[in-house]
Structures are given as structure tokens and as C-alpha cells.
Motif scaffolding. Structure first.
Motif, PDB file in Angstrom:
ATOM      1  N   UNK A  18      31.518  48.682   6.729  1.00 44.64           N
ATOM      2  CA  UNK A  18      32.623  48.013   7.412  1.00 44.64           C
ATOM      3  C   UNK A  18      33.716  47.706   6.387  1.00 44.64           C
ATOM      4  N   UNK A  19      34.938  48.068   6.739  1.00 43.94           N
ATOM      5  CA  UNK A  19      36.078  47.832   5.846  1.00 43.94           C
ATOM      6  C   UNK A  19      37.248  47.295   6.656  1.00 43.94           C
TER       7      UNK A  19
ATOM      8  N   UNK B   1      41.190  54.006   2.469  1.00 35.19           N
ATOM      9  CA  UNK B   1      40.528  55.143   3.125  1.00 35.19           C
ATOM     10  C   UNK B   1      40.999  55.259   4.575  1.00 35.19           C
ATOM     11  N   UNK B   2      41.209  54.127   5.235  1.00 32.23           N
ATOM     12  CA  UNK B   2      41.687  54.125   6.621  1.00 32.23           C
ATOM     13  C   UNK B   2      43.142  54.615   6.661  1.00 32.23           C
TER      14      UNK B   2
ATOM     15  N   UNK C 162      37.514  62.075   4.862  1.00 30.16           N
ATOM     16  CA  UNK C 162      38.126  60.826   4.394  1.00 30.16           C
ATOM     17  C   UNK C 162      37.551  59.611   5.112  1.00 30.16           C
ATOM     18  N   UNK C 163      37.064  59.788   6.332  1.00 27.59           N
ATOM     19  CA  UNK C 163      36.507  58.681   7.110  1.00 27.59           C
ATOM     20  C   UNK C 163      35.070  58.356   6.716  1.00 27.59           C
ATOM     21  N   UNK C 164      34.478  59.174   5.872  1.00 23.81           N
ATOM     22  CA  UNK C 164      33.077  58.982   5.494  1.00 23.81           C
ATOM     23  C   UNK C 164      32.968  58.184   4.191  1.00 23.81           C
ATOM     24  N   UNK C 165      32.029  57.266   4.169  1.00 22.32           N
ATOM     25  CA  UNK C 165      31.721  56.550   2.933  1.00 22.32           C
ATOM     26  C   UNK C 165      30.963  57.523   2.036  1.00 22.32           C
ATOM     27  N   UNK C 166      31.545  57.933   0.897  1.00 19.01           N
ATOM     28  CA  UNK C 166      30.886  58.933   0.056  1.00 19.01           C
ATOM     29  C   UNK C 166      29.536  58.476  -0.501  1.00 19.01           C
TER      30      UNK C 166
END
Length: 182
Positions: A20-21, A27-28, A71-75
Motif C-alpha cells: 500500500x502506497x 510509482x503511481x 511500473x505498477x508492480x512492487x519489484x
């Protein structure tokens, strides 16, 4: 399936992977700007342009969804298989630019945005693409971003510039050049 979940009502959203950010997280901003760009590509595609350009823009929209998903994925936490961007995706943009440039007059001046409506849409999309690229480069300085993403966005902005010139030429509209007053 309901579209609204109410989970973002407090200003947070989830990345792919569950993190959650805040909705203002870099990133969003990155994938939101890519989504904005994709919407403008759709607007260009809906204009009265050559079928080849429409097909190419559809391919670009698909690639932008790939960029946005990555880009929407948490690496660090995402386990979801996300499609890859390939060197051939970048090469395709380069080939398309080379093909268009073969029939365009030599560029001797800076070009101002405008000429006709579809050309103007291309320039707006180019500017959004540059913003997406800047944001993605910033994100890459803080977190993992596949280098192909920034390269693709860089080439895409160039492609949109050349496409604007090509569509302007196809419409037989005079190019809107900048002549500086000295």
C-alpha cells in the motif's frame, strides 16, 4: 464485479504485490502518466489517419500497458507474471521512424506544435511521453525499473514527433516552423 472498492478512500492504493502506497507515490505518478499517454494515443488512433499508423498505434498501446503493469508492480513483492518489453519493441519504433523519415523533407528548423488537429494531438502525446520518461528515470534512481522501459519511452517520444511530421505531410499542411526573431 464492482468497479469501486472504497479501499482508496483514504488516499492509499495497492501496487501489484499488495504494498500500500500513497496515491502521490512516484510509482503511481509513473504508471498514471503512462495511462494518460495511452489515452492520447487512443485519441490519435481514432482520427482519420492511415490504417498502418492506426495499427502501429494499437501496438504501442499494448506495449504501454506492459510498461504500466511493470511500473505498477512492487519489484520486491510482486509474484505476478508481467509481460516483458523486448528490444524488438524498441527496434520497431526505430524502423517506423526511419521509414517515415525517408519520405519527409529534411528537418532544417525547430517545429512548433500544430498544423492540424491530429498533429497537435501527436505533440501533446509527445509531451506526456517525455513527462512519463522523466518520472520513470526518477523512479529508476530509487527503485528497480527495467532499462528497456525508459529506452522505450525515449524512442516513443521521438516516434510521436516523426509521426506528427508525417501526418502533417500526408495532410499537405504546411509545417509550423520556428523562426527565431533575432
Amino acid at each position: 464485479m464492482k468497479i469501486y472498492t472504497k479501499t482508496g478512500d483514504k488516499g492509499l492504493t495497492s501496487l501489484i504485490g499488495g504494498t500500500r502506497v500513497p496515491k502521490f507515490h512516484l510509482r503511481i505518478e509513473c504508471y498514471g502518466t503512462v495511462d494518460e499517454l495511452n489515452s492520447y494515443i487512443g485519441l490519435i488512433m481514432c482520427q482519420d489517419i492511415d490504417a498502418h499508423h492506426q495499427k502501429m498505434l494499437k501496438e504501442i498501446q499494448d506495449r504501454l500497458f506492459t510498461v504500466g503493469a511493470a511500473l505498477a508492480a512492487d519489484p520486491e513483492k510482486s509474484r505476478m507474471k508481467i509481460p516483458d518489453l523486448y528490444d524488438s519493441d524498441i527496434s520497431l519504433l526505430e524502423k517506423e521512424m526511419d521509414d517515415m523519415n525517408e519520405v519527409l523533407p529534411e528537418l532544417k528548423h525547430f517545429v512548433l506544435p500544430g498544423g492540424n488537429t491530429v498533429v497537435s494531438y501527436c505533440h501533446v502525446a509527445r509531451c506526456i511521453c517525455r513527462r512519463a520518461e522523466r518520472l520513470t528515470v526518477h523512479l529508476a534512481s530509487e527503485s528497480f525499473v527495467d532499462e528497456k522501459m525508459t529506452i522505450y519511452l525515449n524512442r516513443l517520444s521521438d516516434y510521436l514527433f516523426v509521426l506528427a511530421r508525417k501526418l502533417n505531410s500526408d495532410a499537405k499542411t504546411e509545417e509550423n516552423i520556428w523562426i527565431p526573431r533575432l
